[in-house]
Design an enzyme around this catalytic site. Structure first.
Site, PDB file in Angstrom:
ATOM      1  N   ARG A  46      11.163 -10.882 -40.276  1.00 26.76           N
ATOM      2  CA  ARG A  46      10.941 -11.330 -38.893  1.00 26.76           C
ATOM      3  C   ARG A  46      10.034 -10.346 -38.162  1.00 26.76           C
ATOM      4  O   ARG A  46       9.433 -10.685 -37.130  1.00 26.76           O
ATOM      5  CB  ARG A  46      12.282 -11.519 -38.173  1.00 26.76           C
ATOM      6  CG  ARG A  46      12.150 -12.335 -36.928  1.00 26.76           C
ATOM      7  CD  ARG A  46      13.438 -12.881 -36.292  1.00 26.76           C
ATOM      8  NE  ARG A  46      14.683 -12.531 -36.896  1.00 26.76           N
ATOM      9  CZ  ARG A  46      15.376 -11.401 -36.645  1.00 26.76           C
ATOM     10  NH1 ARG A  46      14.888 -10.517 -35.793  1.00 26.76           N
ATOM     11  NH2 ARG A  46      16.529 -11.181 -37.233  1.00 26.76           N
ATOM     12  N   TYR A  99      -3.576 -26.728 -20.371  1.00 27.06           N
ATOM     13  CA  TYR A  99      -2.794 -27.403 -21.400  1.00 27.06           C
ATOM     14  C   TYR A  99      -1.438 -27.751 -20.777  1.00 27.06           C
ATOM     15  O   TYR A  99      -0.784 -26.887 -20.182  1.00 27.06           O
ATOM     16  CB  TYR A  99      -2.624 -26.481 -22.606  1.00 27.06           C
ATOM     17  CG  TYR A  99      -1.841 -27.143 -23.697  1.00 27.06           C
ATOM     18  CD1 TYR A  99      -2.403 -28.167 -24.438  1.00 27.06           C
ATOM     19  CD2 TYR A  99      -0.536 -26.774 -23.975  1.00 27.06           C
ATOM     20  CE1 TYR A  99      -1.682 -28.806 -25.427  1.00 27.06           C
ATOM     21  CE2 TYR A  99       0.192 -27.404 -24.966  1.00 27.06           C
ATOM     22  CZ  TYR A  99      -0.388 -28.421 -25.682  1.00 27.06           C
ATOM     23  OH  TYR A  99       0.336 -29.041 -26.661  1.00 27.06           O
ATOM     24  N   ASP A 170      -6.398 -18.562 -22.277  1.00 27.77           N
ATOM     25  CA  ASP A 170      -6.170 -19.438 -23.426  1.00 27.77           C
ATOM     26  C   ASP A 170      -7.558 -19.795 -23.961  1.00 27.77           C
ATOM     27  O   ASP A 170      -8.289 -20.573 -23.353  1.00 27.77           O
ATOM     28  CB  ASP A 170      -5.391 -20.688 -22.972  1.00 27.77           C
ATOM     29  CG  ASP A 170      -5.064 -21.617 -24.137  1.00 27.77           C
ATOM     30  OD1 ASP A 170      -5.791 -21.609 -25.147  1.00 27.77           O
ATOM     31  OD2 ASP A 170      -4.074 -22.379 -24.022  1.00 27.77           O
ATOM     32  N   LYS A 195      -5.593 -25.522 -33.752  1.00 27.65           N
ATOM     33  CA  LYS A 195      -6.829 -26.235 -33.452  1.00 27.65           C
ATOM     34  C   LYS A 195      -7.999 -25.661 -34.258  1.00 27.65           C
ATOM     35  O   LYS A 195      -7.969 -25.722 -35.460  1.00 27.65           O
ATOM     36  CB  LYS A 195      -7.083 -26.199 -31.940  1.00 27.65           C
ATOM     37  CG  LYS A 195      -5.836 -26.510 -31.091  1.00 27.65           C
ATOM     38  CD  LYS A 195      -5.323 -27.935 -31.239  1.00 27.65           C
ATOM     39  CE  LYS A 195      -3.940 -28.149 -30.650  1.00 27.65           C
ATOM     40  NZ  LYS A 195      -3.785 -27.762 -29.248  1.00 27.65           N
TER      41      LYS A 195
HETATM   42  C1  LIG Z   1      -2.712 -27.381 -28.467  1.00 24.71           C
HETATM   43  C2  LIG Z   1      -2.902 -26.400 -27.409  1.00 24.71           C
HETATM   44  C3  LIG Z   1      -1.872 -25.507 -27.072  1.00 24.71           C
HETATM   45  C4  LIG Z   1      -0.505 -25.548 -27.722  1.00 24.71           C
HETATM   46  O1  LIG Z   1      -0.571 -25.134 -29.049  1.00 24.71           O
HETATM   47  P1  LIG Z   1       0.446 -25.653 -30.196  1.00 24.71           P
HETATM   48  O2  LIG Z   1      -0.097 -24.984 -31.414  1.00 24.71           O
HETATM   49  O3  LIG Z   1       0.362 -27.135 -30.230  1.00 24.71           O
HETATM   50  O4  LIG Z   1       1.804 -25.177 -29.827  1.00 24.71           O
HETATM   51  C5  LIG Z   1      -2.137 -24.577 -26.093  1.00 24.71           C
HETATM   52  N1  LIG Z   1      -3.324 -24.513 -25.453  1.00 24.71           N
HETATM   53  C6  LIG Z   1      -4.320 -25.366 -25.742  1.00 24.71           C
HETATM   54  C7  LIG Z   1      -5.609 -25.254 -25.004  1.00 24.71           C
HETATM   55  C8  LIG Z   1      -4.154 -26.331 -26.729  1.00 24.71           C
HETATM   56  O5  LIG Z   1      -5.151 -27.178 -26.996  1.00 24.71           O
END
Ligand SMILES: *Cc1c(COP(=O)(O)O)cnc(C)c1O
Length: 376
Positions: A46, A99, A170, A195
């Site tokens: 972990r 998001y 982000d 992504k």
């Molecule tokens: C998809 C996404 C998230 C969340 O990520 P997950 O891997 O689905 O938990 C956060 N920020 C953005 C901009 C995203 O496109």
């Protein structure tokens, strides 16, 4: 080295004779050890895993971070970890078009009295600066999802620093190829590695990058306790995807730019949001701030209504109707099909995540549906 080289060359096993070229998937829940455990020890799975370490090294080099990234089980796990740095009773400034998971999580914590949420139009620099008064954390997304607004990143990050406000970007949409927020003064960067970083819509993972070793240490200790860690195989897949980040993103950005232009000319289309388009509200900032392109997500608003937008999507064969983005396959979605999507996002807006298929096929797939709408 250039980023496309870093993505391929970093995070490899040492260059010894007969060493493997790729880091192995290390499947273990614990590590051998005797005597007092030190901070350097892996100790238990972990806390550390060699497969994470390879991924964390590559991503840190791409983001120009001073210390390795921290891998998480998902983008939301990474986001939750960073949001928990807001002190109890503190204030979080967040873009209204972030998001949606980010906003929802913050709202839940607000409902429990943990923090206060201030939503802002992140493209309106003066409004964001005003909202920073007495705030504890500034959350930034640029471009935003799904409106593709572009924030004035250098000004906002400098202002946050001056005011002693912790900032986090982000960077999922832009990827470290377009911008490296830590170099502009961000304290933290998060990614949904689900992504572009992994890029094949087959893995869920997240990551955090820190501007200082202290911040990383704090988040590392918290990650070990909370346990939102990725499986080694997921991390290996993300690293495998990361190797081709530059070619995937270059290709999909070129196609997105082409499709944005064609869409804008189509009579069924009321407007296209894409920072690469001259005349787009974020264009000038994007030209000044992004290196090498404008991303591969665009939003299209039709003249016709939500039902027509759904009908258009359901007739496509090359595009996949699905949520998410950043994979090799092109995805399209009417964002307001999600009940939590803000009302400021038009009902008939389609978000397109452009993949790496041939752009002519992507366009040809869209034309019959668009033409049919224009003829109505
Ligand atoms: C998809 C996404 C998230 C969340 O990520 P997950 O891997 O689905 O938990 C956060 N920020 C953005 C901009 C995203 O496109």
């Amino acid at each position: 080295m250039h980023k496309d080289t870093v993505a391929v060359a970093a995070g490899r096993p040492e260059h010894a004779h007969d060493a493997p070229v790729n880091p192995p998937v290390v499947l273990t829940s614990t590590y051998r050890g005797v005597g007092e455990v030190s901070g350097e020890d892996r100790s238990y799975a972990r806390a550390a895993n060699p497969t994470w370490e390879a991924f964390e090294e590559v991503l840190a080099e791409l983001e120009e971070a001073p210390c390795p990234a921290l891998a998480y089980a998902s983008g939301m796990a990474a986001i939750a970890a960073v949001l928990s740095l807001v002190p109890v009773g503190g204030t979080l400034v967040v873009p209204r078009h972030s998001y949606q998971g980010t906003v929802q999580l913050a709202r839940r914590w607000e409902d429990r009295g943990i923090l206060t949420v201030r939503t802002v139009d992140i493209a309106d620099t003066a409004a964001v600066l005003a909202a920073l008064d007495g705030a504890d954390m500034l959350w930034i997304e640029s471009p935003t999802n799904p409106m593709l607004e572009v924030a004035e990143l250098p000004a906002l990050l400098a202002a946050a620093r001056e005011r002693g406000v912790l900032s986090c970007v982000d960077n999922t949409f832009a990827t470290p190829l377009l911008q490296q927020p830590l170099t502009l003064g961000a304290h933290l960067v998060v990614h949904s590695a689900t992504k572009y970083l992994s890029g094949h819509s087959d893995v869920l993972m997240g990551a955090v990058l820190c501007a200082t070793a202290e911040l990383r240490q704090r988040l590392h200790a918290q990650r070990t306790l909370e346990g939102a860690v990725p499986g080694p195989f997921e991390c290996w897949l993300a690293l495998r995807g990361l190797r081709t980040l530059a070619v995937r993103v270059e290709r999909s950005m070129a196609s997105a730019a082409e499709l944005a232009l064609r869409m804008r000319e189509h009579p069924a289309v009321a407007g296209v949001r894409y920072p690469g388009l001259p005349g787009d509200p974020g264009h000038e900032r994007a030209v000044a701030q992004f290196a090498g392109g404008f991303g591969s997500v665009l939003a299209v608003v039709l003249h016709d209504d939500a039902a027509a937008a759904e009908h258009l999507v359901s007739g496509l064969r090359v595009w996949t109707p699905a949520t998410s983005l950043g994979g090799v396959e092109s995805l399209v979605e009417r964002r307001r099909r999600h009940p939590d999507e803000p009302r400021t996002v038009p009902e008939n807006l389609l978000r397109l995540s452009v993949g790496i298929e041939n752009v002519a096929d992507l366009w040809q797939d869209l034309v019959p549906g668009l033409d049919a709408l224009a003829d109505r």
